[in-house]
Design an enzyme around this catalytic site. Structure first.
Site, mmCIF file in Angstrom:
data_model
loop_
_atom_site.group_PDB
_atom_site.id
_atom_site.type_symbol
_atom_site.label_atom_id
_atom_site.label_comp_id
_atom_site.label_asym_id
_atom_site.label_seq_id
_atom_site.Cartn_x
_atom_site.Cartn_y
_atom_site.Cartn_z
ATOM 1 N N HIS A 1 27.856 -36.702 -73.988
ATOM 2 C CA HIS A 1 27.371 -36.580 -75.367
ATOM 3 C C HIS A 1 28.470 -36.114 -76.317
ATOM 4 O O HIS A 1 28.228 -35.340 -77.237
ATOM 5 C CB HIS A 1 26.174 -35.638 -75.437
ATOM 6 C CG HIS A 1 24.943 -36.174 -74.749
ATOM 7 N ND1 HIS A 1 24.935 -36.560 -73.430
ATOM 8 C CD2 HIS A 1 23.686 -36.387 -75.210
ATOM 9 C CE1 HIS A 1 23.730 -36.988 -73.095
ATOM 10 N NE2 HIS A 1 22.951 -36.910 -74.157
ATOM 11 N N GLU B 1 26.637 -21.494 -69.558
ATOM 12 C CA GLU B 1 27.838 -22.306 -69.341
ATOM 13 C C GLU B 1 29.055 -21.470 -68.983
ATOM 14 O O GLU B 1 29.902 -21.896 -68.193
ATOM 15 C CB GLU B 1 28.132 -23.150 -70.590
ATOM 16 C CG GLU B 1 27.069 -24.204 -70.897
ATOM 17 C CD GLU B 1 25.862 -23.660 -71.651
ATOM 18 O OE1 GLU B 1 25.888 -22.470 -72.055
ATOM 19 O OE2 GLU B 1 24.882 -24.406 -71.841
ATOM 20 N N SER C 1 20.358 -35.614 -68.416
ATOM 21 C CA SER C 1 21.297 -36.108 -69.433
ATOM 22 C C SER C 1 22.647 -36.475 -68.828
ATOM 23 O O SER C 1 23.323 -37.379 -69.295
ATOM 24 C CB SER C 1 21.518 -35.044 -70.513
ATOM 25 O OG SER C 1 20.321 -34.784 -71.194
ATOM 26 N N ARG D 1 27.869 -42.144 -69.464
ATOM 27 C CA ARG D 1 27.408 -41.020 -68.624
ATOM 28 C C ARG D 1 26.809 -41.514 -67.312
ATOM 29 O O ARG D 1 26.894 -40.831 -66.290
ATOM 30 C CB ARG D 1 26.418 -40.137 -69.384
ATOM 31 C CG ARG D 1 25.209 -40.882 -69.897
ATOM 32 C CD ARG D 1 24.345 -39.979 -70.752
ATOM 33 N NE ARG D 1 23.382 -40.745 -71.514
ATOM 34 C CZ ARG D 1 22.130 -40.352 -71.750
ATOM 35 N NH1 ARG D 1 21.695 -39.209 -71.274
ATOM 36 N NH2 ARG D 1 21.336 -41.096 -72.466
ATOM 37 N N PHE E 1 29.207 -27.833 -75.149
ATOM 38 C CA PHE E 1 29.035 -26.650 -74.296
ATOM 39 C C PHE E 1 30.061 -26.623 -73.165
ATOM 40 O O PHE E 1 30.183 -25.626 -72.450
ATOM 41 C CB PHE E 1 27.612 -26.620 -73.726
ATOM 42 C CG PHE E 1 26.546 -26.889 -74.750
ATOM 43 C CD1 PHE E 1 26.611 -26.293 -76.000
ATOM 44 C CD2 PHE E 1 25.498 -27.764 -74.492
ATOM 45 C CE1 PHE E 1 25.647 -26.548 -76.967
ATOM 46 C CE2 PHE E 1 24.534 -28.026 -75.458
ATOM 47 C CZ PHE E 1 24.601 -27.422 -76.690
ATOM 48 N N ARG F 1 26.817 -40.701 -74.758
ATOM 49 C CA ARG F 1 25.395 -40.955 -74.585
ATOM 50 C C ARG F 1 24.994 -42.411 -74.787
ATOM 51 O O ARG F 1 24.128 -42.901 -74.059
ATOM 52 C CB ARG F 1 24.636 -40.071 -75.583
ATOM 53 C CG ARG F 1 23.154 -40.303 -75.567
ATOM 54 C CD ARG F 1 22.452 -39.432 -76.612
ATOM 55 N NE ARG F 1 21.033 -39.734 -76.605
ATOM 56 C CZ ARG F 1 20.320 -39.995 -77.693
ATOM 57 N NH1 ARG F 1 20.874 -39.974 -78.883
ATOM 58 N NH2 ARG F 1 19.030 -40.263 -77.599
ATOM 59 N N ASP G 1 20.567 -35.486 -82.764
ATOM 60 C CA ASP G 1 20.617 -34.025 -82.609
ATOM 61 C C ASP G 1 21.466 -33.358 -83.686
ATOM 62 O O ASP G 1 21.322 -32.172 -83.959
ATOM 63 C CB ASP G 1 21.167 -33.642 -81.221
ATOM 64 C CG ASP G 1 20.089 -33.690 -80.149
ATOM 65 O OD1 ASP G 1 18.905 -33.859 -80.504
ATOM 66 O OD2 ASP G 1 20.428 -33.565 -78.958
#
Lengths: 322, 287
Positions: A112, A61, A40, A13, A86, A170, A120
């Site tokens: 991610h 989104e 992020s 990322r 998302f 990530r 998560d």
């Protein structure tokens, strides 16, 4: 086995963040949108340098995808940023109608992705995104393997006209591809030439394939390792050329076995040259909470599982040859 | 080429165009025995006003529309009225209207850019997406210092989609004040009156609470439509997006279709077609 060394580890990322700044400098039409995940997605440097070319949409989104589609009318090149979950499942119809069917020059940038999102858990660990996105006519699907390749891919997609899904992750992983590489969309990268088995890997699994290749070499097995960073359009020529030499295949990806890179390769083989093939992928299940390393091991996505898949597929090849 | 009709068409001729567009709508829907006549007839006056009086636009279609006003139809199922208005304004030949909803046509059931029909800039049909798209186009116009405005049309039933309210929140926060949206408040949706299916409540209060400048007009009175759209234009670039609540009759202009959700998506038979056409004499040529 070709030796791959690395001096640093970084997250893919961050490669996107750096690539976005470079794309922004090269073309003033590049704009960025984010749905409340600026940190992020590593979009901070772009926002600092081009504040007027950044749109914060909040946790909305669907609206972000629509706005991005609209921004192309008048010549902007929008890069949307949020988690892969998302970026795809949550907004599939918006992407389908307003971006893909409308052929809009939007770059859907998704962080991610997969199990390596980690703690998560399964709500956020999408393992179906490659499948969803590759089924959309006209959509280009890219899943780079390290920081440098992600940065190069980000710059390359800004120069390409048409909708793109760019998938990255990530965790911090070794940086092993060249910093000055030229990223060609749809062109596979030969990691290691070999003769016994073809390993086609994408994303975080490329480094696992390299580790597996080194161990396989010690076991006397010559693995050809090819990095398929572009899942659509697939580099049919590179794949068919490789399997003509090796006669068996292992695909490796951080995705559901259904609908991912492996499925694309299997379809290509079925139409051209049916051969023994094994999948290193998540076996049609959701993930769970855990560290990235624990999850990749538990769900069968590490170098050890690649080695097992190679042994199995080579055994199948041997049986067929009899 | 700018459309020549802007400024020059007197009111009587605009009324004539509206009649002819209504003729086109019922003939198109009859011709393929499918499509959505109700909302199309209700929104005819609005679209005629927009393309023949209000918008600065070019019939030499260019996707980017630099310097032009842009229109986005979010409730894509009323494609018959849009196709007819585009053709009558000169975007493509009116004879193409007969291909509506038929194989190999550019006039798809719902509008699309996929077949490169001049005048269409985004696909619509799956509801609730057009406001976001229009906001994006409006943002780009601002970034490009383009003086053009962005217009949108939505159904009232469409407001039941959540994405509309994401966009409703975004536009005032970001001062998207080069945007004039309109909602076709006909009170009808496929399964019945909106009040029964899922009541929309006080729309003026809702949009004002979200931070929009709200106007109201009678969508089936051409003079009122023009007056309010001109007023809306005068209110642009003052820090707020504009929302027009447009009261219409579904099926307006054809007595047996008026005011009922039953003509939302049903085509007239031969007898009903001739009944309808008898009520819509325009003095212009049919396609």
């Amino acid at each position: 086995m070709k030796k791959y060394t690395y001096t640093e580890s970084k997250d893919t990322r961050s490669g996107f963040g750096a690539g976005l700044v470079e794309a922004g400098r090269k073309n003033e039409n590049v704009v960025a949108l984010c749905a409340d995940l600026v940190g992020s997605l590593k979009m901070g440097d772009f926002i600092k340098e081009f504040p007027e070319r950044f749109v914060q949409v909040g946790i909305a989104e669907a609206n972000m995808m629509g706005i991005a589609a609209g921004m192309t009318i008048g010549g902007k090149i929008p890069f949307t940023g949020t988690f892969a979950n998302f970026s795809t499942g949550r907004v599939y119809d918006q992407i389908r109608q307003s971006i893909a069917y409308s052929d809009k020059n939007v770059k859907i940038c998704a962080s991610h992705a997969g199990l390596t999102l980690g703690e998560d858990g399964a709500t956020h660990q999408i393992l179906e995104d490659i499948g969803m996105m590759k089924m959309l006519p006209g959509m280009t699907v890219i899943n780079p393997c390290d920081y440098n390749q992600t940065k190069a891919a980000t710059v390359a997609i800004a120069e390409y006209e048409g909708p793109v899904y760019l998938r990255f992750g990530r965790p911090v992983i070794p940086v092993f591809t060249p910093a000055d590489q030229e990223f060609v969309i749809g062109k596979a990268w030969m990691v290691n030439e070999g003769t016994d088995v073809s390993i086609f890997a994408t994303g975080h699994l490329v480094w696992e394939a390299i580790k597996a290749g080194e161990k396989l070499a010690e076991m006397g097995i010559s693995a050809e390792i090819i990095n398929i960073h572009t899942i659509k359009p697939l580099d049919d020529e590179a794949i068919l050329k490789s399997v003509a030499k090796t006669g068996c295949v292992v695909s490796a990806e951080e995705h559901n076995r259904l609908g991912g890179l492996g499925d694309s390769i299997a379809q290509l083989l079925a139409k051209n040259t049916p051969l023994p093939m094994e999948y290193v992928a998540v076996n049609d299940s959701f993930g769970e909470s855990g560290t990235p390393e624990q999850l990749m091991k538990k769900y069968g996505l590490d170098d050890e599982h690649i080695i097992k898949a190679v042994q199995k597929v080579m055994e199948r090849k041997k049986v067929l040859a009899k | 080429m700018q459309t020549e009709v802007k400024e020059t068409l007197p009111m009587e001729e605009l009324e004539q165009v509206a009649k002819q567009v209504r003729r086109d709508i019922v003939r198109m829907v009859h011709g393929c025995q499918s499509g959505h006549p109700g909302g199309s007839l209700g929104c005819t006056d609005y679209l005629v006003a927009l393309y023949f009086r209000i918008m600065t636009h070019s019939t030499e279609f260019d996707m980017n529309g630099v310097g032009e006003d842009l229109f986005f139809l979010s409730n894509g199922h009323i494609s018959p009225v849009w196709y007819s208005v585009l053709a009558r304004a000169g975007y493509f030949d009116v004879s193409e209207l007969k291909t509506f909803r038929k194989l190999d046509s550019r006039l798809q059931g719902h509008p699309t850019t996929h077949e490169e029909l001049p005048g269409v800039r985004i696909a619509s049909g799956s509801l609730g997406q057009g406001l976001s798209v229009a906001i994006g186009a409006a943002l780009t116009k601002k970034l490009n210092n383009d003086p053009g405005l962005v217009f949108t049309l939505h159904g009232d039933g469409e407001l039941q989609e959540g994405q509309i309210w994401e966009a409703a929140l975004f536009a005032p926060h970001n001062k998207v004040d080069n945007l004039i949206s309109t909602i076709d408040v006909n009170g009808q949706q496929i399964d019945g009156p909106t009040d029964q299916v899922l009541a929309l409540g006080n729309l003026r209060a809702k949009w004002e609470a979200f931070g929009w400048d709200v106007l109201e007009m009678n969508g089936n009175d051409l003079a009122d439509v023009i007056r309010v759209l001109e007023l809306a234009k005068a209110k642009t670039r003052k820090g707020k997006p504009i929302m027009i609540l447009m009261q219409t009759n579904m099926g307006h202009g054809v007595d047996f279709m008026m005011g009922s959700h039953k003509w939302h998506g049903v085509a007239p038979n031969d007898e009903q077609l001739s009944l309808a056409l008898n009520q819509l004499t325009s003095g212009m040529q049919d396609y």
